[in-house]
Design an enzyme around this catalytic site. Structure first.
Site, short mmCIF file in Angstrom:
data_model
loop_
_atom_site.label_atom_id
_atom_site.label_comp_id
_atom_site.label_asym_id
_atom_site.label_seq_id
_atom_site.Cartn_x
_atom_site.Cartn_y
_atom_site.Cartn_z
N GLY A 186 13.24 3.37 -8.78
CA GLY A 186 13.03 3.41 -7.58
C GLY A 186 14.32 4.09 -6.77
O GLY A 186 15.26 4.86 -7.40
N ASP A 187 14.65 3.63 -5.60
CA ASP A 187 15.74 4.13 -4.84
C ASP A 187 17.05 3.74 -5.48
O ASP A 187 17.93 4.67 -5.65
CB ASP A 187 15.74 3.70 -3.17
CG ASP A 187 15.84 2.31 -3.44
OD1 ASP A 187 15.56 1.45 -4.17
OD2 ASP A 187 16.01 1.61 -2.08
N ASP A 206 22.53 -3.21 -13.72
CA ASP A 206 23.61 -2.30 -14.36
C ASP A 206 24.01 -0.93 -13.78
O ASP A 206 23.80 -0.07 -14.28
CB ASP A 206 23.18 -2.44 -15.94
CG ASP A 206 22.94 -3.85 -16.53
OD1 ASP A 206 23.89 -4.52 -16.08
OD2 ASP A 206 22.10 -4.16 -17.17
N GLY A 256 6.85 -5.70 -1.08
CA GLY A 256 6.97 -4.49 -0.61
C GLY A 256 8.36 -4.28 0.01
O GLY A 256 8.88 -3.19 0.77
N ARG A 257 9.15 -5.25 0.04
CA ARG A 257 10.74 -5.15 0.31
C ARG A 257 10.71 -4.80 2.05
O ARG A 257 9.96 -5.66 2.67
CB ARG A 257 11.42 -4.21 -0.41
CG ARG A 257 12.06 -4.86 -1.48
CD ARG A 257 13.17 -3.91 -1.88
NE ARG A 257 12.91 -2.47 -1.96
CZ ARG A 257 13.87 -1.81 -2.41
NH1 ARG A 257 15.25 -2.24 -2.64
NH2 ARG A 257 13.53 -0.53 -2.29
N ASP A 268 6.26 -0.85 -4.13
CA ASP A 268 6.61 -0.43 -2.79
C ASP A 268 6.16 0.57 -1.91
O ASP A 268 6.14 0.70 -0.72
CB ASP A 268 8.10 -0.97 -2.38
CG ASP A 268 8.39 -2.21 -2.96
OD1 ASP A 268 7.83 -3.02 -3.11
OD2 ASP A 268 9.85 -2.45 -3.02
#
Ligand code: F6P
Length: 372
Positions: A124-125, A85, A192-193, A149
């Protein structure tokens, strides 16, 4: 600062708190620390439901100290979370078409209607970038860095990482017994992407023989050689820890699915199966693969994460109450620092190939699958 500006800054009466992105051990501990700190300054805290969706639809609840006090040990987030969202690209169905719409003005109106003087966004980011864009539109906000991560640029560590590493390490320890008993190759895929922190830390702690990271592309031939060398030296089993974002030299990541996440629509997963299959074919050794998945994100936070979350929450609340907005609360060399969101929202913190953990691992014979 002059006296009137000082008193203007101190007019914080109500703070909003939201949790964005994937859930993570320690989120509730941050919420708890914020509310306990705010209550001591007679500041109300409104918990915003389901990340930015709660600001778009005005869904919130007042959080009381007595209610959040028992949350220190609880995983997940009592507020709910979402990585879909984004108010700047909110997916709506218009004329039967699913399309992204900028609803940030609605967020600003709702922020005022809810009587909020400041926002604490824990995430996170993706959450950081959205919050920074809201700050640029005049919303006073501060961020707390969260993600298993550990890939945020501005902080040495995010809460949730230590817990995820602990879970992965315990899993590797358990898998080792089967590896030893059956003389097998055991491949363990961790999350961990695009960052290899979980794989590197749990692989080293779990005594892995091979660790594959997104930052160091691998070749199956190099891994097979490392395994043959171990066998020649008398070791009858191998543990291979693979980060979900790891990929072959010249190859691409393995994508499990794509989702409606404007920051990162690709969900990684499955490289462990690929590595297991190729290694079994190349070495002829019986191989099994375990993908740890969301087990790494669930459950109670570790001692380290509880304390880091509490420190982050207290500093976020104190700074918000003092009117210091536009920052990420970060841990740098053991100290809590304020990093401007403009800086913090930039880039991802990846494992550098000359990281000391990598050098140490190589020194004790761990392969990263890149040896010629
Ligand atoms: O960012 C945290 C994380 O758990 C990653 O390690 C993983 O790639 C991703 O989220 C999984 O996301 P989802 O829960 O949406 O499948």
């Amino acid at each position: 600062m002059n006296a009137s500006a000082e008193s203007e800054k101190l007019k914080i009466r109500t703070l909003g708190v939201l949790t964005g992105g994937g859930d993570c051990p320690g989120l509730n501990a941050v919420i708890r620390a914020i509310v306990l700190t705010a209550e001591r300054s007679n500041v109300r805290v409104l918990g915003i439901r389901n990340a930015f969706s709660g600001l778009i639809h005005k869904r919130f609840t007042e959080l009381e100290a007595v209610e959040v006090d028992p949350l220190l040990q609880r995983g997940g987030t009592i507020l709910g979370s979402s990585n879909r969202d984004n108010p700047f690209k909110y997916l709506m169905t218009i004329n039967g078409k699913h399309q992204p719409v900028d609803v940030s003005e609605t967020v600003i109106d709702n922020f005022k209607e809810m009587g909020l003087d400041g926002l604490i966004a824990i995430g996170g980011d993706g959450t950081l970038k959205i919050t920074y864009d809201l700050v640029k539109k005049g919303i006073p906000a501060i961020c707390v860095p969260k993600t298993i991560d550990n890939d945020l640029m501005a902080t040495d560590v995010t809460f949730g990482f230590d817990t995820a590493v602990g879970v992965a390490t315990e899993a590797i320890d358990r898998i080792r017994t089967t590896a030893e008993s059956h003389g097998r190759l055991m491949v363990v895929e961790v999350m961990g992407r695009n960052a290899g922190w979980i794989a590197l830390f749990s692989g080293l702690a779990g005594g892995a023989d091979v660790i594959l990271l997104p930052e160091i592309p691998f070749s199956i031939g190099a891994i097979a050689n490392a395994i043959h060398e171990d066998r020649a030296a008398g070791k009858n089993f191998s543990i291979i820890v693979v980060a979900e974002g790891a990929h072959e030299i010249g190859g691409d990541v393995v994508v499990k699915r794509t989702v409606d996440d404007p920051t990162e629509p690709r969900r990684l997963g499955g490289v462990g199966n690929l590595v297991g299959q190729l290694l079994e074919e190349q070495t002829g050794i019986d191989t099994r693969v375990t993908i740890l998945g969301h087990i790494q994100r669930g459950g109670t936070p570790s001692t380290y994460d509880r304390n880091l979350s509490t420190r982050f929450g207290v500093h976020a609340a104190k700074n918000a109450i003092e009117g210091n907005f536009g920052y990420l609360i970060a841990l740098q060399s053991g100290k809590i620092e304020l990093v401007p969101l403009a800086e913090a929202a930039k880039g991802q913190r990846l494992v550098s190939p000359d990281n000391d953990f990598i050098r140490v691992a190589r020194s004790i014979g761990i392969s990263f699958g890149d040896e010629i």
